[in-house]
Design an enzyme around this catalytic site. Structure first.
Site, PDB file in Angstrom:
ATOM      1  N   LYS A  37      10.247   3.503  15.056  1.00  0.00           N
ATOM      2  CA  LYS A  37      10.700   2.756  13.883  1.00  0.00           C
ATOM      3  C   LYS A  37       9.787   3.026  12.687  1.00  0.00           C
ATOM      4  CE  LYS A  37       8.061  -0.961  15.937  1.00  0.00           C
ATOM      5  NZ  LYS A  37       8.103  -2.246  16.639  1.00  0.00           N
ATOM      6  N   TYR A 260     -10.837  -0.026 -13.241  1.00  0.00           N
ATOM      7  CA  TYR A 260     -10.297  -1.289 -13.740  1.00  0.00           C
ATOM      8  C   TYR A 260     -11.254  -2.425 -13.418  1.00  0.00           C
ATOM      9  CZ  TYR A 260      -5.760   0.860 -14.606  1.00  0.00           C
ATOM     10  OH  TYR A 260      -4.740   1.634 -15.096  1.00  0.00           O
TER      11      TYR A 260
END
Ligand SMILES: *Cc1c(COP(=O)(O)O)cnc(C)c1O
Length: 368
Positions: A37, A260
């Site tokens: 999956k 940042y």
């Protein structure tokens, strides 16, 4: 363009095969159904299937009907179990695709019977039993009641292919595995399951911890893809590596700020390497100012916040590093290595989330 020009995931097919062989040996006679999956735990389902098909597994497990249909589109003809309760609207496609649906309620079973009749096709289903996971399955305590109804509905065009449960703590606690397995056995004793139906429960940690509970089939996932379930369980061969290139090297004076929020400030002269990978590639942003990477076989710290597209490492310890060098965020470089578990710990998450979080921007490069 060279796929390794910027950043990429390297996948070691031989390691995947070795991990499958390990599970097969642990599971003895049980069928092995690799769980693929979420794009084969982030590593690329097309290539994963190409490798696994040659090993002739007994089937595959996926979460959704869409994932199951993708396998059919890739040419897979083996049983494909769609494990997550499917919305009613996906039943027609699931029946046409010959998927084995895992069901958790009688209404879905009736809907599947109606759909299979409408489409003139057989449909195989497994019933999930809730033995403590709680998110899906019929309650193990009331098997008498629902078992009778399932048996009554399990006539052509339906085929009752199996009955299973899912362990909630196989990674950390053998006691709960014992309890959940006993509950499943209790259910099976009270059902009139067809003789060829599968009874299954084990994920990777389950089969490694309690191989005696392999039942008819095991459903390994993370171990195949190189993720370790627990420190006291065997270590899989590493399958995935995450690498990127240095695009810029700069010497900065003390006092220079970085990224940042300017969360890193050089206390002394430092050498910074800008690396072409960021959280937009799935490198967890939480690694900023915490995690490490490997450059020329040496461990270097990630400094400042990770940006969407770039990350900076401090490379004063690696004076020979140059733009164009490969930086390893997960994987080995000479004698050093960073495991997916180390990254997960540093980022406050689990190996599953790190692998499935790798985004589509990173090419997956499979090596034979
Ligand atoms: C994902 C999944 C597995 C595989 O679990 P791992 O811990 O990755 O081995 C097994 N069974 C079900 C129902 C799953 O959803």
């Amino acid at each position: 363009m060279d796929l390794r020009s910027r950043a990429w995931v390297e996948v070691d097919a031989a390691a995947l095969r070795a991990n499958l062989a390990h599970i097969r040996q642990a599971a003895r006679a049980a069928a092995v159904v690799p769980m693929i999956k979420a794009n084969a735990y982030g590593l690329g389902v097309r290539d994963a299937v190409a490798v696994l098909e040659a090993e002739e597994p007994d089937g595959y497990g996926v979460a959704t009907v869409e994932e199951g249909l993708e396998l059919r589109a890739l040419g897979v003809r083996r049983p494909v179990l769609a494990m997550t309760p499917a919305p009613a609207s996906s039943l027609p496609a699931a029946v046409d695709g010959g998927l084995t649906l895992c069901l958790s309620d009688l209404d879905s079973l009736r809907a599947l019977a109606a759909e299979a009749t409408r489409r003139g096709r057989r449909a195989t289903f497994h019933m999930e039993v809730d033995t403590g996971m709680g998110r899906a399955g019929l309650d193990w305590r009331s098997a008498e009641t629902w078992g009778r109804e399932v048996a009554a509905l399990a006539a052509p065009p339906l085929r009752w292919g199996g009955c299973y449960t899912h362990f909630h703590s196989a990674d950390e606690d053998a006691g709960t595995i014992d309890r959940q397995w006993a509950r499943l056995q209790d259910v099976v004793d009270r059902l009139s399951l067809p003789a060829d139906a599968w009874v299954h429960a084990c994920n990777s940690a389950g089969v490694l911890r309690r191989p005696q509970y392999a039942g008819s089939a095991v459903r390994p996932g993370i171990f195949l893809f190189g993720g370790r379930s627990a420190l006291d369980l065997p270590r899989p061969a590493p399958v995935a590596a995450v690498r990127a290139r240095i695009t810029l090297v700069r010497d900065v004076p003390a006092g220079s700020s970085l990224g940042y929020g300017a969360t890193h400030v050089a206390r002394a002269p430092e050498r910074w390497a800008t690396v072409a990978i960021g959280y937009g590639d799935g490198l967890p942003r939480a690694l900023g100012n915490r995690g490490h990477a490997l450059v020329r076989g040496r461990r270097v710290p990630l400094v400042g916040r990770i940006s969407m597209d770039v990350t900076v490492v401090e490379i004063s310890r690696v004076p020979d590093a140059r733009a164009g060098d490969i930086v390893t965020f997960i994987g080995s470089d000479r004698d050093e290595k960073i495991t997916v578990e180390e990254v997960a710990d540093q980022a406050g998450t689990i190996n599953y989330e790190v692998l499935t979080g790798l985004t589509g921007r990173l090419p997956r490069i499979w090596q034979a």
